[in-house]
Design an enzyme around this catalytic site. Structure first.
Site, PDB file in Angstrom:
ATOM      1  N   HIS A 130       6.142  -0.500  -2.486  1.00  0.00           N
ATOM      2  CA  HIS A 130       5.688   0.116  -3.912  1.00  0.00           C
ATOM      3  C   HIS A 130       5.715   1.757  -3.666  1.00  0.00           C
ATOM      4  CE1 HIS A 130       2.961  -3.383  -5.330  1.00  0.00           C
ATOM      5  NE2 HIS A 130       4.380  -3.403  -5.840  1.00  0.00           N
ATOM      6  N   ASN A 169       0.963  -1.229   0.202  1.00  0.00           N
ATOM      7  CA  ASN A 169       0.005   0.030  -0.055  1.00  0.00           C
ATOM      8  C   ASN A 169       0.990   1.291  -0.006  1.00  0.00           C
ATOM      9  OD1 ASN A 169      -2.117  -1.828   0.152  1.00  0.00           O
ATOM     10  ND2 ASN A 169      -2.448  -1.464   2.234  1.00  0.00           N
ATOM     11  N   ASP A 208      -0.457   4.262   1.050  1.00  0.00           N
ATOM     12  CA  ASP A 208      -1.461   5.073   1.764  1.00  0.00           C
ATOM     13  C   ASP A 208      -1.052   5.773   3.173  1.00  0.00           C
ATOM     14  OD1 ASP A 208      -1.807   2.856   3.672  1.00  0.00           O
ATOM     15  OD2 ASP A 208      -3.768   2.277   2.437  1.00  0.00           O
TER      16      ASP A 208
HETATM   17  P1  NAD Z   1      -5.991  -5.878  -4.966  1.00  0.00           P
HETATM   18  O1  NAD Z   1      -6.966  -5.010  -5.314  1.00  0.00           O
HETATM   19  O2  NAD Z   1      -5.494  -6.668  -6.200  1.00  0.00           O
HETATM   20  O3  NAD Z   1      -6.844  -6.843  -4.065  1.00  0.00           O
HETATM   21  C1  NAD Z   1      -7.640  -6.664  -2.799  1.00  0.00           C
HETATM   22  C2  NAD Z   1      -7.531  -7.844  -1.870  1.00  0.00           C
HETATM   23  O4  NAD Z   1      -8.266  -7.436  -0.697  1.00  0.00           O
HETATM   24  C3  NAD Z   1      -8.606  -8.735  -2.391  1.00  0.00           C
HETATM   25  O5  NAD Z   1      -7.961 -10.206  -2.475  1.00  0.00           O
HETATM   26  C4  NAD Z   1      -9.828  -8.720  -1.882  1.00  0.00           C
HETATM   27  O6  NAD Z   1     -10.749 -10.011  -1.539  1.00  0.00           O
HETATM   28  C5  NAD Z   1      -9.491  -8.190  -0.511  1.00  0.00           C
HETATM   29  N1  NAD Z   1     -10.235  -7.442   0.552  1.00  0.00           N
HETATM   30  C6  NAD Z   1     -11.055  -6.503   0.246  1.00  0.00           C
HETATM   31  N2  NAD Z   1     -11.542  -6.005   1.203  1.00  0.00           N
HETATM   32  C7  NAD Z   1     -11.096  -6.765   2.168  1.00  0.00           C
HETATM   33  C8  NAD Z   1     -11.256  -6.550   3.715  1.00  0.00           C
HETATM   34  N3  NAD Z   1     -12.209  -5.753   4.399  1.00  0.00           N
HETATM   35  N4  NAD Z   1     -10.691  -7.470   4.611  1.00  0.00           N
HETATM   36  C9  NAD Z   1      -9.820  -8.189   4.073  1.00  0.00           C
HETATM   37  N5  NAD Z   1      -9.310  -8.280   2.661  1.00  0.00           N
HETATM   38  C10 NAD Z   1     -10.094  -7.566   1.844  1.00  0.00           C
HETATM   39  O7  NAD Z   1      -4.843  -5.361  -3.960  1.00  0.00           O
HETATM   40  P2  NAD Z   1      -3.620  -5.872  -3.804  1.00  0.00           P
HETATM   41  O8  NAD Z   1      -3.268  -7.296  -3.911  1.00  0.00           O
HETATM   42  O9  NAD Z   1      -2.749  -4.961  -2.790  1.00  0.00           O
HETATM   43  O10 NAD Z   1      -2.623  -5.304  -5.297  1.00  0.00           O
HETATM   44  C11 NAD Z   1      -2.937  -4.167  -5.835  1.00  0.00           C
HETATM   45  C12 NAD Z   1      -2.082  -3.034  -5.779  1.00  0.00           C
HETATM   46  O11 NAD Z   1      -3.040  -1.916  -5.177  1.00  0.00           O
HETATM   47  C13 NAD Z   1      -0.953  -3.231  -4.921  1.00  0.00           C
HETATM   48  O12 NAD Z   1       0.334  -2.913  -5.456  1.00  0.00           O
HETATM   49  C14 NAD Z   1      -1.206  -1.638  -3.984  1.00  0.00           C
HETATM   50  O13 NAD Z   1       0.010  -0.803  -4.195  1.00  0.00           O
HETATM   51  C15 NAD Z   1      -2.189  -0.963  -4.987  1.00  0.00           C
HETATM   52  N6  NAD Z   1      -3.291  -0.278  -4.230  1.00  0.00           N
HETATM   53  C16 NAD Z   1      -2.985   0.304  -2.995  1.00  0.00           C
HETATM   54  C17 NAD Z   1      -3.897   1.059  -2.253  1.00  0.00           C
HETATM   55  C18 NAD Z   1      -3.637   1.702  -0.985  1.00  0.00           C
HETATM   56  O14 NAD Z   1      -2.525   2.114  -0.696  1.00  0.00           O
HETATM   57  N7  NAD Z   1      -4.520   1.596  -0.036  1.00  0.00           N
HETATM   58  C19 NAD Z   1      -5.187   0.909  -2.908  1.00  0.00           C
HETATM   59  C20 NAD Z   1      -5.426   0.429  -4.242  1.00  0.00           C
HETATM   60  C21 NAD Z   1      -4.477  -0.181  -4.835  1.00  0.00           C
END
Ligand code: NAD
Length: 241
Positions: free
Chosen positions: A119, A102, A104
């Site tokens: 990242h 993340n 964030d």
């Molecule tokens: P992803 O979006 O591919 O998957 C999200 C995962 O979280 C899914 O498997 C889903 O089932 C699970 N999920 C959703 N809500 C949940 C909850 N309340 N409790 C537990 N699990 C839950 O995300 P990823 O695998 O981290 O990969 C995507 C990329 O997204 C990362 O490289 C990251 O840098 C980036 N990203 C980051 C943010 C952030 O910083 N918050 C937000 C969006 C994307």
């Protein structure tokens, strides 16, 4: 009431070097949408926006979209009980560190000190000409794309775009922890974004037990997870402590 299997509690209690690996899912309940799944960013935006070649070609448009997609939501977001549970674990000496995908800053806001940002992050921007970094808050966005106050070069968010390498220090530290951990908590990640998604396989190969927390089965669930705790991270992690 969430019930955690006795074996998982035992593992946590006796682990020598417990580490967490987190993804977008842990921050969903803080109001930040993940990439995939219900309400995911890719239902609304084209993934091309986060491609480095698109950014270099269309920096103004790219900055416009990225500010809406990430910065405006992250600015308002606060840690949720899942983040605080990990901070408490670190405080109690029951978590050696977090490797997060993340960007964030919510693990640090919750109080974790040992966080590897695989990242990068949204706190800073970096000049693509002179390499100088600035806190985002110091930069004016009156004109897009923002320019380096020192050399006028193009400023880029200091997170990893598709097509960019992982920051070397983060990659090294993550690799070291994965080889050393005996208990990896894999939380809220779909396991499809390489190379980050490969890290838990290294931990498994070096003998770690994998405890996964996710709303739905992921790429890891039926491959390497020893325990799959299905549900919201914000409910399961507080139950773990
Ligand atoms: P992803 O979006 O591919 O998957 C999200 C995962 O979280 C899914 O498997 C889903 O089932 C699970 N999920 C959703 N809500 C949940 C909850 N309340 N409790 C537990 N699990 C839950 O995300 P990823 O695998 O981290 O990969 C995507 C990329 O997204 C990362 O490289 C990251 O840098 C980036 N990203 C980051 C943010 C952030 O910083 N918050 C937000 C969006 C994307």
């Amino acid at each position: 009431m969430i019930s955690i299997p006795e074996e998982v509690l035992n593992l946590l209690q006796h682990s020598r070097f417990p580490v967490a690996f987190t993804g977008a899912g842990i921050s969903v309940e803080s109001g930040i949408p993940p990439f995939r799944g219900p309400g995911g960013i890719w239902n609304k935006y084209d993934p091309e926006i986060l491609d480095i070649s698109y950014f270099l070609k269309y920096p103004e448009e790219s900055w416009k979209q990225i500010r809406k997609m990430f910065y405006e939501v992250i600015e308002k977001a606060r840690p949720n009980p899942a983040h605080y549970a990990l901070a408490e674990m670190e405080n109690q000496g029951r978590l050696k560190g977090i490797i997060t995908q993340n960007i964030d800053n919510l693990h640090q806001k919750a109080g974790n000190k040992k966080v590897v940002e695989y990242h990068g992050n949204t706190r800073d921007v970096v000049c693509l000409e002179c390499g100088k970094k600035y806190p985002l808050l110091q930069i004016s966005f009156e004109q897009l794309p923002p320019r380096c106050p020192q050399c006028g070069g193009l400023l880029k968010p200091d997170f990893v775009f598709f097509g960019e390498p992982i920051p070397a220090d983060a990659a090294l530290q993550a690799e070291e922890w994965m080889k050393n951990t005996d208990l990896l908590l894999v939380i809220g990640t779909s396991g499809v974004v390489v190379p980050a998604s490969l890290l838990p396989y290294t931990a498994k190969q070096y003998g770690a037990k994998i405890v996964e927390v996710n709303l739905y089965p992921s790429e890891y669930t039926n491959r390497i997870s020893d325990y799959f705790l299905q549900g919201k991270a914000s409910e399961i992690l507080p139950a773990l402590i």
